[in-house]
Structure formats: C-alpha cells, structure tokens
Motif scaffolding. Structure first.
Motif, PDB file in Angstrom:
ATOM      1  N   GLN A 235      -2.775  10.426   1.732  1.00 12.37           N
ATOM      2  CA  GLN A 235      -2.453   9.024   1.491  1.00 12.37           C
ATOM      3  C   GLN A 235      -1.991   8.817   0.066  1.00 12.37           C
ATOM      4  O   GLN A 235      -1.087   8.047  -0.209  1.00 12.37           O
ATOM      5  CB  GLN A 235      -3.686   8.136   1.721  1.00 12.37           C
TER       6      GLN A 235
ATOM      7  N   VAL B  63      -5.674   1.856   4.716  1.00 10.67           N
ATOM      8  CA  VAL B  63      -5.151   2.340   5.984  1.00 10.67           C
ATOM      9  C   VAL B  63      -3.633   2.240   6.078  1.00 10.67           C
ATOM     10  O   VAL B  63      -3.000   2.994   6.794  1.00 10.67           O
ATOM     11  CB  VAL B  63      -5.805   1.658   7.214  1.00 10.67           C
ATOM     12  N   ASP B  64      -3.064   1.288   5.359  1.00 12.20           N
ATOM     13  CA  ASP B  64      -1.606   1.166   5.434  1.00 12.20           C
ATOM     14  C   ASP B  64      -1.090   0.471   4.183  1.00 12.20           C
ATOM     15  O   ASP B  64      -1.833  -0.280   3.539  1.00 12.20           O
ATOM     16  CB  ASP B  64      -1.216   0.355   6.680  1.00 12.20           C
TER      17      ASP B  64
ATOM     18  N   ASP C 289       2.638  -1.551   2.660  1.00  6.63           N
ATOM     19  CA  ASP C 289       4.032  -1.959   2.823  1.00  6.63           C
ATOM     20  C   ASP C 289       4.476  -2.566   1.509  1.00  6.63           C
ATOM     21  O   ASP C 289       3.663  -3.093   0.774  1.00  6.63           O
ATOM     22  CB  ASP C 289       4.159  -3.046   3.900  1.00  6.63           C
TER      23      ASP C 289
ATOM     24  N   LYS D  75      -3.322  -2.590   3.325  1.00  9.52           N
ATOM     25  CA  LYS D  75      -4.256  -2.899   4.403  1.00  9.52           C
ATOM     26  C   LYS D  75      -5.502  -2.057   4.158  1.00  9.52           C
ATOM     27  O   LYS D  75      -5.429  -0.831   4.095  1.00  9.52           O
ATOM     28  CB  LYS D  75      -3.668  -2.570   5.771  1.00  9.52           C
TER      29      LYS D  75
END
Lengths: 177, 198
Positions: A158, B124-125, B127, B152
């Motif tokens: 990540q 988790v994410d 953008d 997120k």
C-alpha cells in the motif's frame, strides 16, 4: 503634506500590507510619522484606513490600474499626484499582495503535517512469530479552526502504491503551474 | 495460545461420529475462524450430529478451536510437529486426518490471523483529483492548482467484527505540502530499502 513626506507614508503603508502581522510596528511608525510632520494622529488614521481599503478591493474585483487610482482619489480624497504615488507602490507590491490573498483562500481539511514511523511486528496473541513490516502515518489536519490528528496504518505494498500515486499528483500539479 | 490439554484431546474423539471427512474439514475451519465468543452458538449447531449432549458439543468445539489456533500460533508447518501434539493413545486415523486438514489450511489460517490482528485504522483505498482554483472571496482571479486526496480508512477489524466501519477522509494539499510529503515518503522508501538490503 509634500510628495516626499507622502512617499515615506506610502512606504509605511505598503510594508504593513505585505506583512499584515506587524500591527505594532505599523502603529508605531504611523505615530512617528504624525509627530515628525506635525500632523494630528486622528485625521491621519482616518485617511490611512481609507487608503488601506483600496488594495483589498482591487484584488477582490481584479481592478485595472486606472480603476485603482480612481479608488484612491475617490475613497481617500487624495489629489492626482498623491494617488499616482500610491498606484506606483501598488504595482510594485502587487505580486506579494496577490500571493498573500491566495494564501488566505479557503482550504478544506488542509493537511498541515505528516509524521511517520515504521517497524516490524514481532508477534501477536494469535501468531507467535510474525516478522511483518508496518508503516504508521499521523496526519495533522486543519478542520475549520481546530487541528485533528488522523492515524493510519499501511502495509508495504500500500505504501509503494501511495507513493506512486502521490508522484503522479505532483506531475499533474506541476503541469498546471 | 496455550497448548492443548489432554482432556481436550479426549473431547476430539467425538469427531469419530462425523458423517464424512468433509464434515470434519468444515468443522475445523469454522472452529478456527470463530472467535471464542462465537463458540457457544457453533456448539449448538454441531450438537445433534456429533455429540451426545450440549456439554460434549461445547467441549469438542472448544478443543478444536484451541488445537487449530495453537498450531497457527506456534507456526508449525511439518506433519511430525503436529502429530507430536497428540497424546500417545489417540485414535490413529483421526490423528492423521486432523493433521492433514490442518496442514491444508495452515497458510490460509495464518493470513486470516494476520489480517485480523489489532492495528491502527487501516488505509483501504485512496483517490485523488487535481483542481485549479480560479477565484475566491479574497482574490477574483487566480490559477492555483490544488490536490484533493480522499483516504478510505477502516477502523480496527477486531472491534468491528463482521461489519467493518469504513470512513472517508478528504484532505486538501497545496503544491508545497505535497512536495514536503513526497520528501518524507521518499525518505521512508530509502530507509525501507536500506533495511531490506541488510
């Protein structure tokens, strides 16, 4: 008031506009000017207030030079030559003043600071030996007038993906500057 | 995870009543994945098929839970290590079956344990988008690019159980902030490579 004396005053005024936090210094310089030139402080302050309004209005409404000069004449009741002196100072200082105005522009949840640490998870209650790398970020965010701390944990993949995306953002921002 | 006690191994013998190997396999997976609090309901479901009564069912489920978790905790990967956990007089075929099932599932279970360990809220994410500010109340004409980043974030898995709470945080970065951030991230990357190369 002679042109020379007025020049000195305009310098004081614009130094304050470009460094708006130096209020004390500005007020001291103003009263020094009043004493040196034997003008009473009260009326001087009134004129100065009117003069100071013009640059802000100029930025807000994107005024041309003629309009700015007209404002100096109308709002501060100055004659043509004094207004020209002010206009000159305005032109010289306008990049700085513009930058200050942009800096004051609204930002939503502005990122102020980022702290990080990374380490190795040695073990847990479920796994005696782990040996995996974790990365923790603390983001300091300005929400309205308060600071909020946000803590996040990322895995290594990540992190690399985050770094890659941020580099893409940088390229994008640079192409628009 | 404490080692499995002898009494618990006795409870495992109830598995001999299982209808099929697959049933045993299924039960092992359920017992591993269930948190200690979920073992009660699981035992009730198991009761009619495998156990004489609710007490026996509870003991079975608890023993299987402890056994599977203990193996994952110790990180045992070899058949001999797992076989050696069982007492001498344990039913031979059942011992081999359980060992086989455990070995099949060990890496999936390990990943499950790692995924559910306690941690800070996890990313988790993410953008992003780049906007150009053209005007504001303090200045009517400008062309300032700015970045909006949406992260997120999922709260601690252990706290949320089966319904993870994901919150979205939108952050604005100026070009200067982004440059500073990239500097920091670059330093992290350099340190990570230094550690990896040692």
């Amino acid at each position: 008031v002679s042109s020379q004396q007025f020049s000195a005053l305009t310098e004081v005024l614009f130094r304050f506009l470009t460094e708006p936090k130096e209020v004390e210094r500005f007020l001291t310089q103003l009263s020094d000017f009043a004493t040196m030139n034997k003008i009473s402080l009260g009326p001087l302050k009134n004129i100065v207030k009117s003069i100071l309004l013009v640059p802000n209005g100029a930025l807000k409404r994107n005024l041309s030079s003629e309009q700015v000069r007209a404002d100096f004449i109308a709002l501060a009741s100055l004659n043509w030559s004094l207004a020209c002196l002010l206009l000159l100072q305005w032109k010289v200082n306008s990049p700085t003043l513009t930058r200050l105005a942009v800096g004051q522009t609204l930002m939503i949840n502005q990122l102020i600071d980022m702290e990080w640490k990374f380490g190795v998870t040695a073990g847990s209650s479920e796994l005696e030996k782990v040996g995996s790398i974790f990365l923790q970020l603390k983001l300091v965010i300005k929400k309205g007038s308060q600071m909020e701390n946000v803590y996040i944990e990322l895995t290594l993949p990540q992190f690399y993906s985050f770094l890659h995306e941020m580099e893409r953002v940088k390229t994008s921002l640079e192409s628009f500057s | 995870m404490a080692a499995v006690r002898d009494g618990e191994f006795a409870a495992l013998q109830s598995l001999l009543k299982a209808p099929s190997r697959d049933a045993v396999r299924q039960l092992c997976q359920e017992c591993f994945s269930s948190p200690p609090a979920g073992l009660g309901p699981l035992a009730q479901r198991v009761c009619p098929g495998l156990a004489a009564g609710p007490e026996e069912a509870e003991q079975l489920v608890s023993a299987l839970h402890n056994l599977t978790r203990h193996v994952v905790y110790r990180g045992l990967t070899r058949a001999e290590d797992i076989l050696s956990l069982f007492p001498e007089n344990f039913h031979q075929n059942l011992k081999n079956l359980l060992t086989k099932i455990i070995l099949e599932n060990i890496s999936a279970w390990r990943n499950e344990a790692q995924a559910s360990q306690i941690s800070l809220p996890r990313l988790v994410d993410m953008d992003w988008r780049v906007d150009i500010k053209t005007s504001s109340d303090s200045i009517s004409r400008m062309a300032v690019p700015t970045c909006l980043l949406q992260l997120k974030i999922q709260e601690d898995v252990a706290l949320c159980g089966n319904s993870p709470v994901v919150s979205a945080l939108t952050v604005e970065l100026s070009k200067e902030t982004l440059d500073t951030m990239l500097e920091g991230l670059g330093r992290i990357r350099d340190q990570l490579s230094a550690v990896a190369n040692k």
